[in-house]
Design a protein around this motif. Sequence first.
Motif, short mmCIF file in Angstrom:
data_model
loop_
_atom_site.label_atom_id
_atom_site.label_comp_id
_atom_site.label_asym_id
_atom_site.label_seq_id
_atom_site.Cartn_x
_atom_site.Cartn_y
_atom_site.Cartn_z
N LEU A 215 0.82 -1.21 0.00
CA LEU A 215 0.00 0.00 0.00
C LEU A 215 0.86 1.26 0.00
N ILE A 216 1.91 1.27 0.80
CA ILE A 216 2.82 2.43 0.85
C ILE A 216 3.46 2.67 -0.51
N LEU A 217 3.90 1.59 -1.14
CA LEU A 217 4.59 1.69 -2.43
C LEU A 217 3.63 1.78 -3.62
N ARG A 218 2.33 1.72 -3.34
CA ARG A 218 1.28 1.80 -4.36
C ARG A 218 1.37 0.67 -5.39
N VAL A 219 1.63 -0.54 -4.88
CA VAL A 219 1.65 -1.74 -5.72
C VAL A 219 0.80 -2.86 -5.12
N PRO A 220 -0.42 -2.55 -4.63
CA PRO A 220 -1.22 -3.63 -4.03
C PRO A 220 -1.64 -4.64 -5.09
N HIS A 221 -1.43 -5.89 -4.78
CA HIS A 221 -1.87 -6.99 -5.64
C HIS A 221 -2.32 -8.09 -4.70
N ALA A 222 -3.62 -8.27 -4.59
CA ALA A 222 -4.20 -9.18 -3.59
C ALA A 222 -3.57 -10.57 -3.59
N PRO A 223 -3.36 -11.22 -4.74
CA PRO A 223 -2.76 -12.56 -4.69
C PRO A 223 -1.38 -12.58 -4.04
N ALA A 224 -0.63 -11.51 -4.18
CA ALA A 224 0.71 -11.46 -3.59
C ALA A 224 0.66 -11.46 -2.06
N GLY A 225 -0.47 -11.12 -1.49
CA GLY A 225 -0.60 -11.15 -0.04
C GLY A 225 -0.32 -12.52 0.55
N SER A 226 -0.46 -13.57 -0.24
CA SER A 226 -0.18 -14.93 0.25
C SER A 226 1.30 -15.29 0.14
N ASN A 227 2.10 -14.50 -0.55
CA ASN A 227 3.50 -14.87 -0.76
C ASN A 227 4.31 -15.03 0.52
N PRO A 228 4.14 -14.17 1.55
CA PRO A 228 4.89 -14.43 2.78
C PRO A 228 4.59 -15.81 3.39
N PHE A 229 3.32 -16.23 3.35
CA PHE A 229 2.97 -17.57 3.81
C PHE A 229 3.71 -18.62 2.99
N ILE A 230 3.65 -18.47 1.66
CA ILE A 230 4.28 -19.43 0.76
C ILE A 230 5.77 -19.52 1.03
N VAL A 231 6.42 -18.37 1.12
CA VAL A 231 7.87 -18.31 1.37
C VAL A 231 8.22 -18.97 2.69
N MET A 232 7.49 -18.63 3.73
CA MET A 232 7.84 -19.12 5.06
C MET A 232 7.51 -20.61 5.22
N MET A 233 6.39 -21.05 4.67
CA MET A 233 6.03 -22.47 4.80
C MET A 233 6.95 -23.36 3.96
N ALA A 234 7.46 -22.81 2.84
CA ALA A 234 8.35 -23.59 1.97
C ALA A 234 9.80 -23.51 2.43
N GLY A 235 10.11 -22.60 3.36
CA GLY A 235 11.50 -22.40 3.76
C GLY A 235 12.34 -21.95 2.57
N ALA A 236 11.77 -21.04 1.78
CA ALA A 236 12.41 -20.61 0.53
C ALA A 236 13.76 -19.93 0.79
N HIS A 237 14.60 -19.96 -0.23
CA HIS A 237 15.89 -19.30 -0.18
C HIS A 237 15.79 -17.96 -0.91
#
Length: 171
Positions: free
Chosen positions: A113-135
Amino acid sequence: MNTETRSKWPKPTDSLPPRLPWKNIYWAWLGGFFAAAMLGITQDLSGFPMIVGSFGASCLLIFAYPNSPLSQPRNVIGGHFVASLTGLVFLNFIGVYWWSMAAAVATAIALMLILRVPHAPAGSNPFIVMMAGAHWDFLITPTLLGSIVVVLIALIHNNIGKDRRYPTYWW
């Protein structure tokens, strides 16, 4: 419940919003198919991961509602990048806990929101990254390259025909 609270809820008799025209549904299906296929083909040919679950939701927005602010290239690419980066920072500097996942999602929302790039599907990316233990390379592929591929397909697909125009803005 008092009457003021109850009036905020829809009644069971309230009608649904209208369905998109069949032509739009067909174009959305076709765009989603081509974008997902291109991600899969690119992944097979390059050997790099190109698919993130949130890209499916991105395809819904980009191909069914291409004029939405959430569907514009800066929002798709920027939103996915910011949200994945946020997840990676929390994963690597705090760890995976219920509260750190909640904080990562909330922080990603605020940053988009601050950077003016809201994209609702991307809101799940932190979950995906953290649950996958991504590099850290998750930020480049699949996040950045995958979102660029989806947008490139949208630039072609959403401009076929004289009555179609995408994007509505760049920056």
